[in-house]
Design an enzyme around this catalytic site. Sequence first.
Site, PDB file in Angstrom:
ATOM      1  N   HIS A 307      47.005  46.215  61.982  1.00  0.00           N
ATOM      2  CA  HIS A 307      46.108  46.316  60.835  1.00  0.00           C
ATOM      3  C   HIS A 307      45.757  47.780  60.627  1.00  0.00           C
ATOM      4  O   HIS A 307      45.655  48.544  61.578  1.00  0.00           O
ATOM      5  CB  HIS A 307      44.820  45.504  61.085  1.00  0.00           C
ATOM      6  CG  HIS A 307      44.064  45.237  59.835  1.00  0.00           C
ATOM      7  ND1 HIS A 307      43.199  46.135  59.290  1.00  0.00           N
ATOM      8  CD2 HIS A 307      44.083  44.172  58.997  1.00  0.00           C
ATOM      9  CE1 HIS A 307      42.690  45.644  58.176  1.00  0.00           C
ATOM     10  NE2 HIS A 307      43.207  44.455  57.972  1.00  0.00           N
ATOM     11  N   ASP A 364      46.493  37.107  58.794  1.00  0.00           N
ATOM     12  CA  ASP A 364      47.674  36.354  58.321  1.00  0.00           C
ATOM     13  C   ASP A 364      48.419  35.633  59.424  1.00  0.00           C
ATOM     14  O   ASP A 364      49.316  34.838  59.134  1.00  0.00           O
ATOM     15  CB  ASP A 364      48.640  37.324  57.611  1.00  0.00           C
ATOM     16  CG  ASP A 364      48.013  37.868  56.347  1.00  0.00           C
ATOM     17  OD1 ASP A 364      47.899  39.093  56.222  1.00  0.00           O
ATOM     18  OD2 ASP A 364      47.582  37.054  55.508  1.00  0.00           O
TER      19      ASP A 364
HETATM   20  C1  SDX Z   1      46.407  42.388  55.391  1.00  0.00           C
HETATM   21  O1  SDX Z   1      43.803  46.525  54.736  1.00  0.00           O
HETATM   22  C2  SDX Z   1      43.357  45.303  54.771  1.00  0.00           C
HETATM   23  O2  SDX Z   1      42.177  45.056  54.900  1.00  0.00           O
HETATM   24  C3  SDX Z   1      44.428  44.220  54.602  1.00  0.00           C
HETATM   25  C4  SDX Z   1      43.977  42.792  54.864  1.00  0.00           C
HETATM   26  C5  SDX Z   1      42.976  42.323  53.824  1.00  0.00           C
HETATM   27  O3  SDX Z   1      42.193  41.406  54.129  1.00  0.00           O
HETATM   28  O4  SDX Z   1      43.059  42.790  52.651  1.00  0.00           O
HETATM   29  O5  SDX Z   1      43.400  42.684  56.139  1.00  0.00           O
HETATM   30  C6  SDX Z   1      45.159  41.822  54.773  1.00  0.00           C
HETATM   31  O6  SDX Z   1      47.172  43.018  54.709  1.00  0.00           O
HETATM   32  C7  SDX Z   1      46.627  42.188  56.865  1.00  0.00           C
HETATM   33  C8  SDX Z   1      47.923  42.892  57.375  1.00  0.00           C
HETATM   34  C9  SDX Z   1      49.099  41.969  57.070  1.00  0.00           C
HETATM   35  N1  SDX Z   1      50.370  42.658  57.346  1.00  0.00           N
HETATM   36  C10 SDX Z   1      51.142  42.322  58.397  1.00  0.00           C
HETATM   37  O7  SDX Z   1      50.833  41.489  59.244  1.00  0.00           O
HETATM   38  C11 SDX Z   1      52.492  43.061  58.437  1.00  0.00           C
HETATM   39  C12 SDX Z   1      52.765  43.568  59.857  1.00  0.00           C
HETATM   40  N2  SDX Z   1      51.853  44.661  60.147  1.00  0.00           N
HETATM   41  C13 SDX Z   1      52.268  45.997  59.842  1.00  0.00           C
HETATM   42  O8  SDX Z   1      53.246  46.202  58.923  1.00  0.00           O
HETATM   43  C14 SDX Z   1      51.208  47.068  60.017  1.00  0.00           C
HETATM   44  O9  SDX Z   1      50.523  46.777  61.147  1.00  0.00           O
HETATM   45  C15 SDX Z   1      50.242  47.285  58.863  1.00  0.00           C
HETATM   46  C16 SDX Z   1      50.965  47.566  57.597  1.00  0.00           C
HETATM   47  C17 SDX Z   1      49.367  46.095  58.698  1.00  0.00           C
HETATM   48  C18 SDX Z   1      49.352  48.466  59.227  1.00  0.00           C
HETATM   49  O10 SDX Z   1      50.197  49.555  59.282  1.00  0.00           O
HETATM   50  P1  SDX Z   1      49.592  50.990  59.641  1.00  0.00           P
HETATM   51  O11 SDX Z   1      48.154  50.988  59.959  1.00  0.00           O
HETATM   52  O12 SDX Z   1      50.059  51.911  58.570  1.00  0.00           O
HETATM   53  O13 SDX Z   1      50.258  51.241  61.012  1.00  0.00           O
HETATM   54  P2  SDX Z   1      51.500  52.137  61.186  1.00  0.00           P
HETATM   55  O14 SDX Z   1      52.560  51.658  60.254  1.00  0.00           O
HETATM   56  O15 SDX Z   1      51.049  53.552  61.139  1.00  0.00           O
HETATM   57  O16 SDX Z   1      51.932  51.727  62.673  1.00  0.00           O
HETATM   58  C19 SDX Z   1      51.368  52.396  63.795  1.00  0.00           C
HETATM   59  C20 SDX Z   1      52.368  52.110  64.918  1.00  0.00           C
HETATM   60  C21 SDX Z   1      53.806  52.446  64.515  1.00  0.00           C
HETATM   61  O17 SDX Z   1      54.517  52.708  65.700  1.00  0.00           O
HETATM   62  P3  SDX Z   1      54.693  54.282  66.141  1.00  0.00           P
HETATM   63  O18 SDX Z   1      55.315  54.990  64.953  1.00  0.00           O
HETATM   64  O19 SDX Z   1      53.297  54.766  66.471  1.00  0.00           O
HETATM   65  O20 SDX Z   1      55.611  54.222  67.343  1.00  0.00           O
HETATM   66  O21 SDX Z   1      52.354  50.695  65.220  1.00  0.00           O
HETATM   67  C22 SDX Z   1      53.627  50.152  64.909  1.00  0.00           C
HETATM   68  C23 SDX Z   1      54.309  51.123  63.979  1.00  0.00           C
HETATM   69  O22 SDX Z   1      55.730  51.008  64.079  1.00  0.00           O
HETATM   70  N3  SDX Z   1      53.364  48.856  64.266  1.00  0.00           N
HETATM   71  C24 SDX Z   1      54.057  47.756  64.505  1.00  0.00           C
HETATM   72  C25 SDX Z   1      53.435  46.755  63.731  1.00  0.00           C
HETATM   73  N4  SDX Z   1      52.423  47.289  63.044  1.00  0.00           N
HETATM   74  C26 SDX Z   1      52.382  48.595  63.371  1.00  0.00           C
HETATM   75  N5  SDX Z   1      55.141  47.506  65.295  1.00  0.00           N
HETATM   76  C27 SDX Z   1      55.590  46.225  65.306  1.00  0.00           C
HETATM   77  N6  SDX Z   1      55.036  45.213  64.603  1.00  0.00           N
HETATM   78  C28 SDX Z   1      53.975  45.441  63.810  1.00  0.00           C
HETATM   79  N7  SDX Z   1      53.446  44.455  63.107  1.00  0.00           N
END
Ligand code: SDX
Length: 428
Positions: A307, A364
């Site tokens: 998140h 989710d």
């Molecule tokens: C919602 O913002 C809100 O409030 C949203 C929400 C709402 O109520 O409106 O809460 C609803 O959108 C919930 C989120 C739903 N999305 C998912 O479940 C999709 C999977 N999650 C990710 O894509 C990700 O975690 C995000 C998009 C939710 C958040 O991404 P960020 O904060 O931009 O994190 P990042 O991409 O900078 O990742 C940080 C690290 C990275 O690794 P490094 O580069 O540090 O090595 O964490 C890793 C990412 O690769 N990472 C994941 C991951 N999420 C982040 N690795 C594997 N699986 C994941 N799900």
Amino acid sequence: MSKTAILEIDGKKYEFPLVEGTENEVAIDIKSLRSDTNGVTTLDPGYKNTGSCESAITFLNGEEGILRYRGYAIEDLAEKADFLEVAYLLIFGELPTKDELIKFHNDIKAQSHVDEDVKRIIDGFPKSAHPMGVLSSLTSALVAFNPSSVNVDSEEEMYNAIVKIMAKFPVLTAWAYRKRVGLPLDYGDDSLGYVENFLKMMFKKPNGDYIPKQVIVDALDKLLILHADHEQNCSTSTVRIVGSSHAGLFVSISAGIAALWGPLHGGANQAVIEMLEAIKEDGGDTKKYMAKAKDKDDPFRLMGFGHRVYKNFDPRAKIIKRSADSVLDDLGIDDPVLNIAKGLEKEALEDPYFVDRKLYPNVDFYSGIIYRSLGIPVEMFTPMFALGRLPGWIAQWREMRLRKEPIGRPRQIYIGETLRDFKPVEKR
Ligand code: SDX
């Protein structure tokens, strides 16, 4: 704490005021940065460190896993309120009295018809159209059938627009589903509650009645409450920035629906079930998918995990997980993907990759399991999220307009070509 922040650029110091919120959040007010520094701005892709506004609607603390709507804990609201009460609270700032709630619901019922010509728009969509695309289009089309733009300074006009969209949105959502499955468009029954009537509009067959079990109504009501607002998330920020140009409420919400559709945002609830199903088909091999999620060369992410703000358990995920157990038990459903989800969660919470990055289950991760147990098809999961988020979008749009926020227009750092001479085509 000091009341200002000092920035030093090329040996010159610049002072900016600190802003502190009611929950002791602190921000540097940089409204004068560019003019004070002769053009220096900030760079923050995805606005991870940037506050876009001051807001009194929702407070969340990602480190501690706290979520409150207008000061009320999400745990209390999910347990003790119903969705229309929470919608009223988010939009108008206070929990409604019994009379206010009855009036709000009656005013919504009075607006729950949709112009018959909208059905012709729906006729034009192929059955295969994703309901989120249909819903975004139909919400935008509402402007054509309700042309009066909203005078936000008129309480009456604002209230009428709010009850209109609260009334018509569930109809359009149900119709988007019925179009996909080839059912005639149905209005349900205004004598029912808001959520009960939505279920009837979704599932009533032309040749029979539909009376949902109370456990299904209660579970959906709770899910809608949990999705109702979440401060400046991607889709809400979209609604705000579209509305900041003084575009209307309906078309701003249409833009929010489009943003919510993305799999990194609201589309994740559909992607989670598709992922869990794939793991089930793959013999339940969660370790393989954990490895894929950690593999930088693999675009696969563990959907439902991580998140932007929560670096702890999403409080909504905790409530939904508890609810999933009781709903499936009440309905006598043994859904194998629930066990896969719990196994995946356990593994992730013990895996250094996820622990180091503070990746926890989000709203989710479990919601799709409940939606499915309620008979809601997977392509309708994100429209369910939109139905829940509607009052939050309305509240945030209204607050932005009432506070007379300026039009949203971020700056950039240009990294393209510097000035070069034009070459006629024969010389290229
Ligand atoms: C919602 O913002 C809100 O409030 C949203 C929400 C709402 O109520 O409106 O809460 C609803 O959108 C919930 C989120 C739903 N999305 C998912 O479940 C999709 C999977 N999650 C990710 O894509 C990700 O975690 C995000 C998009 C939710 C958040 O991404 P960020 O904060 O931009 O994190 P990042 O991409 O900078 O990742 C940080 C690290 C990275 O690794 P490094 O580069 O540090 O090595 O964490 C890793 C990412 O690769 N990472 C994941 C991951 N999420 C982040 N690795 C594997 N699986 C994941 N799900």
